[in-house]
Each structure stands twice: as C-alpha cells, then as structure tokens.
Motif scaffolding. Structure first.
Motif, PDB file in Angstrom:
ATOM      1  N   ARG A   1       0.935  -1.210   0.082  1.00 24.17           N
ATOM      2  CA  ARG A   1      -0.060   0.033  -0.038  1.00 24.17           C
ATOM      3  C   ARG A   1       0.873   1.223   0.077  1.00 24.17           C
ATOM      4  O   ARG A   1       0.713   2.258  -0.857  1.00 24.17           O
ATOM      5  CB  ARG A   1      -0.819  -0.191   1.175  1.00 24.17           C
ATOM      6  CG  ARG A   1      -1.845   1.374   1.375  1.00 24.17           C
ATOM      7  CD  ARG A   1      -2.620   0.741   2.640  1.00 24.17           C
ATOM      8  NE  ARG A   1      -3.506   1.946   3.021  1.00 24.17           N
ATOM      9  CZ  ARG A   1      -2.722   2.760   3.874  1.00 24.17           C
ATOM     10  NH1 ARG A   1      -1.554   2.595   4.382  1.00 24.17           N
ATOM     11  NH2 ARG A   1      -3.341   3.962   4.369  1.00 24.17           N
ATOM     12  N   GLY A   2       1.769   1.360   0.837  1.00 16.48           N
ATOM     13  CA  GLY A   2       2.647   2.335   1.010  1.00 16.48           C
ATOM     14  C   GLY A   2       3.649   2.506  -0.273  1.00 16.48           C
ATOM     15  O   GLY A   2       3.476   3.769  -0.795  1.00 16.48           O
ATOM     16  N   ILE A   3       3.837   1.428  -1.066  1.00 13.63           N
ATOM     17  CA  ILE A   3       4.739   1.582  -2.284  1.00 13.63           C
ATOM     18  C   ILE A   3       3.756   2.100  -3.382  1.00 13.63           C
ATOM     19  O   ILE A   3       4.383   2.958  -4.058  1.00 13.63           O
ATOM     20  CB  ILE A   3       5.073   0.295  -2.731  1.00 13.63           C
ATOM     21  CG1 ILE A   3       6.211  -0.387  -1.814  1.00 13.63           C
ATOM     22  CG2 ILE A   3       5.798   0.159  -4.208  1.00 13.63           C
ATOM     23  CD1 ILE A   3       7.616   0.316  -1.837  1.00 13.63           C
ATOM     24  N   ILE A   4       2.531   1.692  -3.263  1.00 10.67           N
ATOM     25  CA  ILE A   4       1.627   2.341  -4.387  1.00 10.67           C
ATOM     26  C   ILE A   4       1.393   4.016  -4.264  1.00 10.67           C
ATOM     27  O   ILE A   4       1.436   4.819  -5.099  1.00 10.67           O
ATOM     28  CB  ILE A   4       0.162   1.713  -4.237  1.00 10.67           C
ATOM     29  CG1 ILE A   4       0.378   0.284  -5.067  1.00 10.67           C
ATOM     30  CG2 ILE A   4      -0.742   2.416  -5.207  1.00 10.67           C
ATOM     31  CD1 ILE A   4      -0.914  -0.525  -4.601  1.00 10.67           C
ATOM     32  N   PHE A   5       1.191   4.341  -2.973  1.00 14.88           N
ATOM     33  CA  PHE A   5       0.979   5.675  -2.631  1.00 14.88           C
ATOM     34  C   PHE A   5       2.359   6.436  -2.859  1.00 14.88           C
ATOM     35  O   PHE A   5       2.324   7.666  -3.061  1.00 14.88           O
ATOM     36  CB  PHE A   5       0.754   5.874  -1.157  1.00 14.88           C
ATOM     37  CG  PHE A   5      -0.593   5.315  -0.893  1.00 14.88           C
ATOM     38  CD1 PHE A   5      -1.514   4.446  -1.751  1.00 14.88           C
ATOM     39  CD2 PHE A   5      -1.167   5.309   0.413  1.00 14.88           C
ATOM     40  CE1 PHE A   5      -2.813   4.256  -1.387  1.00 14.88           C
ATOM     41  CE2 PHE A   5      -2.673   4.954   0.730  1.00 14.88           C
ATOM     42  CZ  PHE A   5      -3.254   4.197  -0.346  1.00 14.88           C
ATOM     43  N   TRP A   6       3.396   5.842  -2.511  1.00 13.63           N
ATOM     44  CA  TRP A   6       4.750   6.458  -2.609  1.00 13.63           C
ATOM     45  C   TRP A   6       4.726   6.569  -4.217  1.00 13.63           C
ATOM     46  O   TRP A   6       5.360   7.859  -4.663  1.00 13.63           O
ATOM     47  CB  TRP A   6       5.792   5.767  -2.049  1.00 13.63           C
ATOM     48  CG  TRP A   6       7.130   6.395  -2.072  1.00 13.63           C
ATOM     49  CD1 TRP A   6       7.370   7.738  -2.356  1.00 13.63           C
ATOM     50  CD2 TRP A   6       8.295   5.587  -1.536  1.00 13.63           C
ATOM     51  NE1 TRP A   6       8.796   8.196  -2.043  1.00 13.63           N
ATOM     52  CE2 TRP A   6       9.263   6.890  -1.684  1.00 13.63           C
ATOM     53  CE3 TRP A   6       8.655   4.371  -0.973  1.00 13.63           C
ATOM     54  CZ2 TRP A   6      10.557   6.660  -1.216  1.00 13.63           C
ATOM     55  CZ3 TRP A   6       9.981   4.419  -0.545  1.00 13.63           C
ATOM     56  CH2 TRP A   6      10.950   5.372  -0.624  1.00 13.63           C
ATOM     57  N   GLY A   7       4.688   5.574  -4.991  1.00 14.06           N
ATOM     58  CA  GLY A   7       4.665   5.778  -6.449  1.00 14.06           C
ATOM     59  C   GLY A   7       3.793   6.882  -6.856  1.00 14.06           C
ATOM     60  O   GLY A   7       4.183   7.666  -8.122  1.00 14.06           O
ATOM     61  N   ALA A   8       2.665   7.024  -6.431  1.00 18.10           N
ATOM     62  CA  ALA A   8       1.515   8.131  -6.806  1.00 18.10           C
ATOM     63  C   ALA A   8       2.349   9.569  -6.547  1.00 18.10           C
ATOM     64  O   ALA A   8       2.387  10.356  -7.132  1.00 18.10           O
ATOM     65  CB  ALA A   8       0.378   8.008  -6.345  1.00 18.10           C
ATOM     66  N   ALA A   9       2.914   9.512  -5.257  1.00 18.30           N
ATOM     67  CA  ALA A   9       3.380  10.971  -4.864  1.00 18.30           C
ATOM     68  C   ALA A   9       4.756  11.175  -5.587  1.00 18.30           C
ATOM     69  O   ALA A   9       4.599  12.370  -6.261  1.00 18.30           O
ATOM     70  CB  ALA A   9       3.866  10.921  -3.410  1.00 18.30           C
ATOM     71  N   ILE A  10       5.366  10.245  -5.923  1.00 13.14           N
ATOM     72  CA  ILE A  10       6.605  10.614  -6.769  1.00 13.14           C
ATOM     73  C   ILE A  10       6.035  10.853  -8.106  1.00 13.14           C
ATOM     74  O   ILE A  10       6.827  11.705  -8.742  1.00 13.14           O
ATOM     75  CB  ILE A  10       7.691   9.229  -6.855  1.00 13.14           C
ATOM     76  CG1 ILE A  10       8.427   9.153  -5.367  1.00 13.14           C
ATOM     77  CG2 ILE A  10       8.560   9.663  -7.907  1.00 13.14           C
ATOM     78  CD1 ILE A  10       9.412  10.233  -5.394  1.00 13.14           C
ATOM     79  N   THR A  11       5.359  10.428  -8.619  1.00 12.63           N
ATOM     80  CA  THR A  11       4.724  10.471 -10.203  1.00 12.63           C
ATOM     81  C   THR A  11       4.244  11.981 -10.171  1.00 12.63           C
ATOM     82  O   THR A  11       4.492  12.752 -11.106  1.00 12.63           O
ATOM     83  CB  THR A  11       3.704   9.538 -10.630  1.00 12.63           C
ATOM     84  OG1 THR A  11       4.367   8.123 -10.387  1.00 12.63           O
ATOM     85  CG2 THR A  11       3.426   9.602 -11.962  1.00 12.63           C
ATOM     86  N   MET A  12       3.583  12.415  -9.274  1.00 11.88           N
ATOM     87  CA  MET A  12       3.062  13.669  -9.086  1.00 11.88           C
ATOM     88  C   MET A  12       4.011  14.816  -9.213  1.00 11.88           C
ATOM     89  O   MET A  12       4.091  15.625  -9.856  1.00 11.88           O
ATOM     90  CB  MET A  12       2.045  13.764  -7.994  1.00 11.88           C
ATOM     91  CG  MET A  12       0.827  13.358  -8.121  1.00 11.88           C
ATOM     92  SD  MET A  12      -0.172  12.703  -6.788  1.00 11.88           S
ATOM     93  CE  MET A  12      -0.509  14.249  -5.956  1.00 11.88           C
ATOM     94  N   VAL A  13       5.169  14.501  -8.228  1.00 14.28           N
ATOM     95  CA  VAL A  13       6.098  15.534  -8.316  1.00 14.28           C
ATOM     96  C   VAL A  13       6.663  15.365  -9.688  1.00 14.28           C
ATOM     97  O   VAL A  13       7.078  16.430 -10.047  1.00 14.28           O
ATOM     98  CB  VAL A  13       7.391  14.854  -7.262  1.00 14.28           C
ATOM     99  CG1 VAL A  13       8.359  15.771  -7.484  1.00 14.28           C
ATOM    100  CG2 VAL A  13       6.702  14.940  -5.898  1.00 14.28           C
TER     101      VAL A  13
END
Lengths: 435, 420
Positions: B38-50
C-alpha cells in the motif's frame, strides 16, 4: 512579468499613463543594500570585539577555500570544454582521498624513502613521502576521470545534453554506492592517518626570516609586474609574453598569501584585554602551497603549452578546432585527466585536514566547489580560484559569526544572490546567444 | 449530453482510471494488500505527481530545475503541520494556510495592478514587492485573523461528525501544502527564472539545499517546535486513503493535460522551443515560465501532503538534494515531454527500486541495487537517450490540434450570427 507588455495590448487596453519604474527599482535595491549592511555590521562588530578570533577564522577559511579551489578548477575546466555539469567530480575527489588512504595505511608508501635510505632525515622523508602520496592520488583520480570520460561521456557527446547530465548523476551514484560495498570502502567513517605529523606554529615559532622572504617574493614579483607592464605598454613583445607568464603569477600569489598568513600568525599583541595570538598549522601551509602551485601549473599548461592552446580552441569551438587538425577527443580526455588529478590532490589535502574519509564525503565539498566555480564565472580558471576563496570565507565566517547550523544555507544563498546580481559570475563571459 | 460531449479517448481514459481505482480499492478494503505494498503504491503516486510537475517545468517549458524536492518538502511539512495542530486542538495551522494564501493572492493582484503602471520594473524589484506583501499577508493572518476566527472555527468543526471534519481538515491541509509550495515557487521563480537554463538549474539546486537546512533547524531557527528539526517530525495522522491519492493524482493529470492543451499551454511549449522566437511573436515569456513553474511546484506540494499523511513521519534527510535527482532521472527515463512516460516510469521506478528489489533480492545484496541501478541508467542513456517513451502519449493526453475544417467553422460562426 507585468513589465513586458506587448505594444498591441497597450493600444487595446484603456491607456494607462505608465511611469518610469526606476524609483521602484531603487527602493528595492535600497532594501537589499540594507540587508547587506546588516551582514557587514555583524561581521564588523565581530572583528572589532575580538580581532584575533576573527582573523583566526579567516585563516581557517583560507584552508577550506584552497581545497575548494582545487576541486572547482576541475569543474570549471570540464564545463568550459564540454558544457557538462560533472556531478561525478565530487566522487572523483572522494576516490582520490581513498587512494591516498590505502597508500598510507596499507602500503605505507609515505615512508618509502626511509626503506631505501634508512639514514635519511625524517623531515626529508616526510616531504618526499607527502609529495608521493599526492602524486599517487592525483594519478588514480586522473585515471578514473579519463575512464569515466571514455566510457560514459564520450559516447553521448552528440546526444542531447540532458543525457550526459543524467549519465554524470549515474556515474556519481555508481561511485558512491560501489564504494559503500563492504569489500570496497565500506559505509563507515574511517580514520585517516596523515602522511605527515601536525605541528602548530604560533607567534615566536615562525622565524622572521621566512616572513621576510615571503614579503620579498611578493614585492619582487609586484615590482617585476609593474616594470614589465610599462615595457609592455611601449610595445615590447617579450615583456608582454613575460607579463602573462605563470611564474610571475606564482610569485605574487605564493608570496602574497604566505606573507599574509605568516605575518598574522607571527605577531603577538596584547592591549586592553584583547589578545592577538593566532596560530597556523602546517596542514594549512601545505594546503596553501600545494593549491597555489597546482593552480599555477594548470595556468602554465593552459596558457603556455600546445595542449593548452588546443584546449582553449576546443572550448571556443569544437568543430572549428577539429577542422584545424586538433584531436578534440584527446584534448577533452586530457582536460578530464587534469581536472581529476586536481580533485585527487584536493582529496589528500581534505582528508589530511579533517582526518577522516567516508564514501559520501565528496558530495558536499564537490557541490561547494561547484558553487565556487559558478560564483567566479564558470569556465574561468582565475574565477574558480577566487570563487573558492570567497566560498571558504563565507562558510567559515557565517558559521562563526552568523549562524552555525545555517552555514550551508548561507553559502547557497550567496550563490543565488550572486547569480541574480551578476548572472555570469565574476570573471565569466556573457554567453553569446545565437539566434 | 455529457457523454456525447466527452470524446472517445477521454471516455476510455476515465473508464480505465476508474477500473484501476476499483482494482486497487477492492483488495485494500478486503485487507489483501499489506501495508508495505500500500505504501509503495502511494509513494509511487506521490513521486509521479512530483515528476509530472517537473515534466511541466522541464519537459514542456524547458527550464532545467532541480528544486522539485524543495517544493515537495514544503508541501509535506506545511500540510503535516496543519493536521498535527488540528489533532492538538489548534486551528491556527488551518487558518494560516487558508487565509494566508488567500490574502497573499489578493495582495498579489493589487501589486500586479500597481506594477502595471510602471515600465522598466526589474524582476528583482517585483520579487521584493511580492515578498513584502506575502510577509504582510501572513503577519496579518497570524496576528489578527487567527485569534479572531480560531475559537469559532474550532467549535464549528467539532460540531460536525469526526469523519466529516477530518476530511475537511485533510482537504484544507493538502490544498494548503500545495498553496505554500505554489507561493514559494512564485516568489523564488520571479527573479530566478530570468536566468539561463543551466544557471536556473544551479539556483534551484541551491534552493533545495536551503530548504533542507531550514528543515533541519525548524525547532531552533524557525518557530515550529513541533517539526522537531533534524530529529524528524512525528505524530502526523495517517489519513491518506487510496481515494485521496486517486483523486489528487487525477487532479494533477487532468489539470496538466488541460493546461497543456489550452492556448496557455501552447505558449508554454513555444517558450521551450525557442525563447527568443516566442518573445518575437508576442508571447509573454516571463509569465509563461512562472506559470509553468508555479503549477509544477503546486503538484509537488500536493504530492508532499499525500506522502506526509501516508508515511506519518517526516525527516529532512528524505528531502536532501541527492533525492532531488530522482524526479529528474524519472522524467528523462520516461521521455521528456511525455506524460504517459512519466506516469508509467514513475510507478515502475518505485515498484522496482523500493518494492521488488528491496524485498526479493537475496539477503546481503540489498545495497547492490544501488550499484546496479546507475549502471542501468548509463545503459539507458547510451541506448535510448530520448527516454523509454520518447514523445509518445496515450490518446487522451495527446495534443490533438483541431482539424482545419473545424477551426474554419469556428471562425465563421460568429460571422453568421452577425449576418443574421
């Protein structure tokens, strides 16, 4: 963004009586000047309250600045010739200091003259050993830089610039994390054995003769400079050539800095509760001497040799240089070798000064040196030297008198301010924009 | 009517997005996905937004920036501070980000109107005045608005059910983090965007380092003891849900897509292609640059809020400048100027580097992934310097210029009206 309004828009909109904004500019410049004055006031008060402490900080700043200068020279040369921000340069510096660490701690190479001539005086062994260590580490770093250039940057020379930049970041990561592996450099701080013993000289321990010699060197080279300049103005070609000779530069740089430092440390004053008793360690002197010497040697290579001429030509226009029969690949490789070598020397000096090595140690000094190169005007050798000295002073003085934890922030604020006020740096040439 | 208006690619895009939302939401609700992934998916989304923000700044507007992590950090810390204070019964964070940024916007409009009456106003001057009014706006908020509105807001929010007030606070926190990032990027961008490309990159690198040093000293130099400086901020509520991640992600993608497809977006692209030529055809280069920079930074700030409330812990070390190379690497790997490439590469990068390789490498080889990854990077740059996806876009995100006939019709219509 409001300032640039097209002519057409002005006509279409209701006609505003637009006035000259110079008064606004002056107001904001005044604010900035006020800010600068506050900094000057803080530093001035520190100088007035305790001149001894302040000048001691200046000496420490010189030591740092001269190390940054060596790294900055590599940055500036590489940027000048291939227009690449070589982020891996700081890691070349790290590898240089690790090379010297292994040469000292494992191979014991800093005492090699004593193996051959056991009766040699220890001072001589120390001098020769230190020079050997610096040369070894310069060689290793130079080699690394050349390998890096050959296998990472050269294939990308005609690709978009961002590809080379990403490659530089990749090389930097590779060197760091390969170094962090347990069988390479490990990921710990390692204590570094200095190639020579530290002695601290304070007032009375420095012979006035040495100080006199340094002042003499400074005066002689300055006199020679002005004599040559008057002759050069009258059209003497030989004098003009001598005027640009690195030997002259070496005279006034070496003489000037050593006279300054030794005089400061050699005086002992006491009046009204204020004590002026500075000390200078031989590490600082070695760093200053080696840095000035290497910088002047670099100037010699760049201004006086065929290779230097080729380097300048390639930096100016690579295609034209190639048409003139210059082997541009070789020239770029030798630029990397020179830059890497200087970074290696800086690595030895840095590790000697701070007495530890670490696989990430290259990042911050590398970045600071890069900032120094930008402040001095990227692509300019004297600029990098001057910028590094400014950077060293900024760091030490802001740590000492403004705010210790904020010293990195202040250094980088200086970078932004310099970029805003002086976009090309102190000695940089304005970029010719081709349309 | 709505469905008819929505053209085919948009329909597919929204459908697939909703499908992805459901595909991830169902295992999350059933508890099939563990916290790590779950954390990995959220992290991926955050990095992608950046990274999408960086793609707007660098890929579409041509301004080489290394400052993205600075704005990410600002967004993360600002939104975390808002929710932290709220948990301790203090609405000052909420009010400051909300009214401070609104007041600043109001003052910016006034300053812009004032400066328009002058010519020869330098960028540094504009920077000074905008900074002064920002400081004034936040001072007003802290000094007068917070004591005035604080108790009322607190009782109002506490009167609501806890679930509702939490969502409201979280929304304001995310928006406030994004607004803080936007305001700081606006102020920083005015003078610095005037510099050339490399110098701009260096200045933004300096910005990232300055932000990191400031975060290290939040409790000593800045007046935020709850951020705990270099020890790291704890006590942030873990409020990020997949719905919030999905909504903010879609917000970023759709805002960016629509911005790029508008006429403003074309000025942004024109500035990338040739600044001088864009200026000659009457494009306001400075404001196009500032717009792209601010919007890109707002994305980063939003991502920061999402990440902070997922991790529930913030440390300045995770925002240092070495990390700030990550978005740059992702954007170049994915293809400069390709949103599709950025999105796919961003997720892939986090999944591989932090997910699979960290979990499934044999013990003792975890450090090797950081040795192999630069080598892969070097190979990629040698073999495909234009990135994995080049300029490819999926149909919805692709820039579709109206066909000639349509544009002619569009121009003729008003004429008909006049004739009628």
């Amino acid at each position: 963004m409001v300032a640039t309004q097209t002519h057409k828009e002005q006509i279409r909109e209701a006609p505003i009586q637009r006035r000259d904004g110079m008064i606004l500019n002056q107001l904001s410049q005044g604010l900035f000047a006020l800010f600068g004055l506050i900094v000057v006031y803080i530093l001035g008060r520190a100088l007035f309250e305790n001149p001894g402490l302040f000048m001691q900080q200046v000496l420490n700043g010189l030591e740092l600045g001269f190390i940054y200068a060596l790294i900055a020279l590599g940055y500036t040369m590489i940027y000048g010739i291939v227009k690449l921000i070589n982020f891996a340069h700081g890691d070349v510096f790290m590898v240089g200091s690790f090379a010297s660490f292994y040469a000292i701690s494992i191979l014991d190479l800093h005492r090699w003259p004593a193996w051959i001539w056991p009766g040699m005086s220890s001072t001589l062994v120390m001098i020769i050993g230190t020079i050997t260590i610096i040369l070894i580490s310069m060689f290793v770093s130079g080699l690394l830089a050349v390998v890096m250039e050959r296998f990472a940057y050269r294939p990308l020379r005609n690709k978009p610039r961002i590809a080379a930049l990403i490659t530089a970041i990749g090389v930097s990561f590779f060197l760091e994390y390969f170094g962090a592996l347990p069988f390479v450099f490990t990921n710990n701080y390692i204590t570094y054995d200095r190639p020579f013993d530290v002695t601290v000289y304070s007032a009375g321990e420095i012979s006035p003769v040495v100080i006199g010699v340094m002042w003499g060197l400074l005066v002689i080279s300055l006199v020679a400079y002005f004599m040559l300049r008057t002759q050069a103005k009258s059209g003497d070609m030989k004098a003009q050539a001598w005027l640009r000779h690195p030997l002259l530069q070496f005279g006034w740089l070496f003489g000037g800095f050593f006279a300054f430092v030794l005089t400061l440390a050699g005086i002992h004053l006491e009046s009204g509760g204020k004590v002026w008793d500075l000390s200078v360690s031989n590490v600082t002197l070695v760093i200053m001497g080696a840095s000035i010497l290497l910088q002047v040697l670099l100037q010699f290579v760049v201004t006086q040799t065929q290779l230097g001429k080729a380097m300048r030509a390639a930096a100016y226009d690579k295609d034209a240089a190639r048409l003139m029969g210059i082997n541009v690949d070789l020239v770029i490789a030798s630029t990397f070798a020179l830059g890497g070598g200087l970074a290696g020397a800086a690595g030895v000096l840095y590790a000697t000064a701070f007495k530890q090595v670490y696989y990430l140690m290259g990042i911050i000094p590398g970045l600071k040196a890069f900032v120094a190169a930008v402040i001095g005007g990227i692509g300019s050798i004297p600029g990098a030297f001057l910028g590094a000295l400014i950077m060293g002073q900024t760091e030490v003085l802001s740590a000492g008198f403004i705010s210790t934890p904020m010293r990195d922030a202040i250094s980088f604020s200086l970078l932004i301010i310099v970029l805003l006020v002086w976009p090309q740096g102190i000695f940089g040439e304005p970029p010719g924009e081709k349309v | 009517m709505m469905l008819q208006k929505l053209r085919k690619p948009g329909f597919y895009f929204l459908g697939i997005s909703l499908l992805i939302y459901i595909v991830i939401q169902v295992p999350l609700s059933l508890g099939l996905l563990n916290n790590y992934w779950r954390g990995i998916i959220f992290w991926g989304a955050a990095i992608t937004m950046v990274t999408l923000g960086l793609n707007l700044i660098y890929g579409f507007n041509g301004q080489f920036s290394l400052g993205q992590y600075g704005f990410y950090a600002i967004g993360a810390y600002a939104s975390a501070d808002v929710t932290y204070r709220w948990l301790h019964g203090d609405t000052s964070g909420l009010l400051v980000v909300l009214f401070g940024s609104l007041l600043s916007l109001l003052f910016y409009a006034l300053v812009a109107a004032f400066l328009r009456r002058f010519y020869r106003v330098s960028a540094l001057t504009q920077f000074t005045y905008y900074t002064l009014v920002t400081i004034f706006a936040f001072w007003l908020t802290v000094q007068y608005l917070v004591p005035l509105l604080g108790p009322g807001t607190l009782s109002l929010l506490q009167a609501l059910p806890e679930a509702v007030s939490r969502q409201i606070v979280f929304f304001v926190a995310l928006a406030g983090g994004a607004a803080m990032a936007g305001i700081s990027s606006f102020l920083f961008g005015i003078p610095v965007l005037e510099l050339g490309s490399d110098y701009f990159g260096i200045a933004t690198l300096g910005f990232t380092i300055i932000i990191k040093v400031l975060l290290d000293n939040t409790d000593t130099i800045l007046p935020f003891p709850e951020m705990k400086g270099a020890r790291g901020m704890i006590g942030i509520p873990q409020w990020t849900t997949w719905t919030w991640v999905f909504l903010s992600f879609m917000f970023v993608v759709i805002v960016m897509r629509n911005l790029l497809h508008s006429s403003v977006g074309r000025t942004i692209l024109a500035v990338r292609e040739d600044e001088r030529a864009a200026e000659l055809v009457g494009i306001d280069v400075a404001s196009a640059k500032i717009l792209a920079f601010v919007v890109g930074s707002i994305f980063a700030g939003l991502a920061g809020g999402i990440r902070a409330h997922d991790l529930a812990f913030l440390h300045p070390q995770s925002f240092n400048f070495v990390q700030s190379f990550n978005p740059l690497i992702i954007v170049v790997l994915g293809g400069l100027g390709s949103m599709t490439g950025t999105i796919l590469t961003g997720f892939l990068w986090i999944f591989l580097l932090e997910g699979f390789l960290r979990l499934y490498l044999p013990p003792g080889f975890e450090t090797w992934r950081l040795v192999v990854y630069p080598l892969i990077l070097l190979l990629m740059m040698l073999l495909r310097p234009e990135g994995l996806f080049g300029q490819y876009e999926v149909p919805f995100l692709r820039q579709t210029f109206p066909s000639l006939r349509k544009s002619v019709q569009a121009e003729e219509e008003p004429l008909k009206e006049v004739a009628a």
